[in-house]
Design an enzyme around this catalytic site. Structure first.
Site, PDB file in Angstrom:
ATOM      1  CG  HIS B 129      50.298  48.616  36.516  1.00 31.21           C
ATOM      2  ND1 HIS B 129      50.361  46.967  36.823  1.00 31.21           N
ATOM      3  CD2 HIS B 129      49.373  48.989  36.260  1.00 31.21           C
ATOM      4  CE1 HIS B 129      48.975  47.100  36.089  1.00 31.21           C
ATOM      5  NE2 HIS B 129      48.552  48.350  36.313  1.00 31.21           N
ATOM      6  CG  ASP B 141      44.935  46.213  34.995  1.00 33.48           C
ATOM      7  OD1 ASP B 141      45.855  46.842  34.829  1.00 33.48           O
ATOM      8  OD2 ASP B 141      44.261  46.460  35.730  1.00 33.48           O
ATOM      9  CD  GLU B 175      47.856  49.591  39.666  1.00 33.90           C
ATOM     10  OE1 GLU B 175      47.819  47.922  39.647  1.00 33.90           O
ATOM     11  OE2 GLU B 175      46.577  50.047  39.812  1.00 33.90           O
ATOM     12  CD  GLU B 176      46.552  45.090  38.980  1.00 34.69           C
ATOM     13  OE1 GLU B 176      45.874  46.069  39.646  1.00 34.69           O
ATOM     14  OE2 GLU B 176      46.297  44.944  37.897  1.00 34.69           O
ATOM     15  CG  ASP B 203      46.386  50.671  35.177  1.00 32.89           C
ATOM     16  OD1 ASP B 203      46.240  49.895  34.162  1.00 32.89           O
ATOM     17  OD2 ASP B 203      46.383  51.430  35.671  1.00 32.89           O
ATOM     18  CG  HIS B 275      41.641  42.769  38.242  1.00 28.99           C
ATOM     19  ND1 HIS B 275      41.862  43.554  39.571  1.00 28.99           N
ATOM     20  CD2 HIS B 275      42.512  43.388  37.275  1.00 28.99           C
ATOM     21  CE1 HIS B 275      42.579  44.648  39.571  1.00 28.99           C
ATOM     22  NE2 HIS B 275      42.977  44.719  38.326  1.00 28.99           N
TER      23      HIS B 275
END
Lengths: 312, 312
Positions: B129, B141, B175-176, B203, B275
């Site tokens: 993504h 990510d 995606e997030e 991912d 994250h």
């Protein structure tokens, strides 16, 4: 571990890691060096070992002969990014800094004596520093040093042990911003230096101790063999001569000839956290903290009860 | 690795670490659970594995049946401190949050086809993504997922390999924040699902791959033996059936019956950075990134050239 004059000098300023010592000079002197070359501001890549986007901060010393330009620390990662971008062309950075220097205010070293049973006027210092650098909570730098030093007196009382010389706990104030407490203590005790039998300081966290560092006359080393023999059972039996000094706050005493000692730590993780926001209590391993309390107590008691004076 | 329904469901949402899956539910659902008990705000302890004072952030889902109270993430260390203080009495915390939700804006999945030589209408997807969570730079990510997916097409061209089925690179957008790109792709290709021979997504960073996960009919597993035999030489020969799904963006395709694949990573370090502000390029090991490019290429090529259709 310290094989040349430079390393010894850096070690004397209280830093026990050669890699860190070699890196931190850019933080301490980088601003003035860059200003001499015409820089209008400087961003210093973090000198610590962490790769967690943590700015690693600390003291900067402006030289007299260079303009005092704005200076800030940036994380390892952001340093890498800027370096990468700079290879592609001009990088423009807007820096907003809001530092303030406040007037000095009164503060105090905290001192407690456990009086010696035979030579109460002779003193063995166990110590750390009270203050911490501002990003973290100062758990490793230097709450653990204070903790293991207090532990020495506590253990003596708990175990009913009465050392022959006085064991003096000193929590030095303001190590980080100019070594003020350590300097002041040495100044005020100037007439009494010969009665300072030894000084110990813990100021590099609380990881597993390998033994201890010693700054003083090499002829004194054999006197410590009985102490090292006891510490060997917990893997802390090594003694390393470090003539330039062993810790920051007791440095002024070392320079006046007081035999000086510091735990010899495994510092592999210390510089990942020190002077960063991540210097918090969870980084302290309770078992290793206890090992250091034991090392400080055995060393302090052994020195307080030595039959002979140490050569100095 | 996933032995019960709960773990399979969490795995289906794209998370490959059981410990993380068990922890992240507090971030996702904690606000509503606390609101039902009368909380006026919630601070969620970071679910990641880092101990570097990093807030670990991510999606929160407010339930319909509970008040939508303010919510924020705090670091592991600050959570420990608040817990410690709370045991001594009431802790008062002032929370200043300034979140904003902007209107949706047009954005796009990015798609590139390497046409198949014999069955160009049948598609094997390689994907990741495009977007990232906002604190870090999204290196792990999911820039690495995009990188290894693009690498597949690049390698085919470089090596002059012509796969029989079309290999389609898809960089999913958003995606997030709701899996919008993945859902939209599956919706737009709804009439064409039977022509989607397989879908692969990376991912979960780019650490050493142990093999790959598969979501689909267990009867298909023997078809992958020739692929695994090739991957075994680089230590990536394992295949793990994970019926609930293997990655987030291709989840909607998995649910429509498309055989789905994802690299099986050693995720021991992934959740230390994911994250957080520390998800930066230096966390990517070039050798391990190359290993993943190879895994994706071998898997995609093997699927694109399979003689038989996969049972579905």
């Amino acid at each position: 571990m310290y094989n040349n004059k430079f390393d010894r000098e850096m070690a004397a300023s209280g830093f026990g890691s050669q890699a860190y010592s070699n890196a931190v000079q850019f933080r301490g002197g980088g601003a003035s060096a860059a200003a001499r070359l015409g820089a209008i501001a400087v961003l210093v890549r973090s000198a610590g070992g962490s790769q967690n986007r943590l700015p690693h901060t600390g003291a900067l010393r402006y030289a007299e002969d260079a303009p005092k330009i704005p200076a800030a620390t940036i994380t390892f990662e952001d340093g890498e990014l800027i370096d990468y971008l700079a290879k592609m062309g001009t990088v423009k950075i807007k820096i907003v800094l809001t530092p303030q220097t406040f007037p000095d205010a009164p503060s105090h070293n905290v001192i407690a004596d456990l009086k010696g049973s035979e030579k109460p006027d002779e003193v063995v210092i166990v110590s750390g520093h009270l203050d911490s650098w501002d990003l973290g909570t100062g758990a490793l730098d230097d709450a653990t040093g204070i903790g293991v030093s207090m532990q020495v007196l506590y253990l003596m009382k708990e175990l009913g042990i009465k050392p022959k010389r006085t064991i003096r706990f000193v929590a030095y104030m303001n190590e980080e911003n100019g070594l003020v407490g350590g300097r002041k203590y040495a100044e005020e005790e100037d007439q009494n230096i010969s009665k300072h039998f030894a000084a110990i300081e813990s100021d590099l966290g609380a990881s597993h101790p390998l033994g201890f560092y010693f700054a003083g006359k090499p002829e004194a080393l054999p006197y410590f063999l009985p102490i090292s023999r006891i510490l060997r059972s917990q893997g802390a039996g090594l003694v390393q001569l470090q003539p330039g000094g062993v810790a920051a706050d007791i440095g002024p005493l070392t320079q006046k000839g007081v035999p000086s000692f510091a735990p010899w730590f495994d510092t592999r993780t210390y510089f990942n956290y020190h002077h960063t926001p991540a210097d918090t209590l969870d980084k302290v391993n309770p078992k290793e903290l206890a090992e250091n309390g034991a090392l400080m107590a055995v060393l302090a008691y052994g020195l307080a009860n030595l039959e002979q004076p140490l050569p100095r």
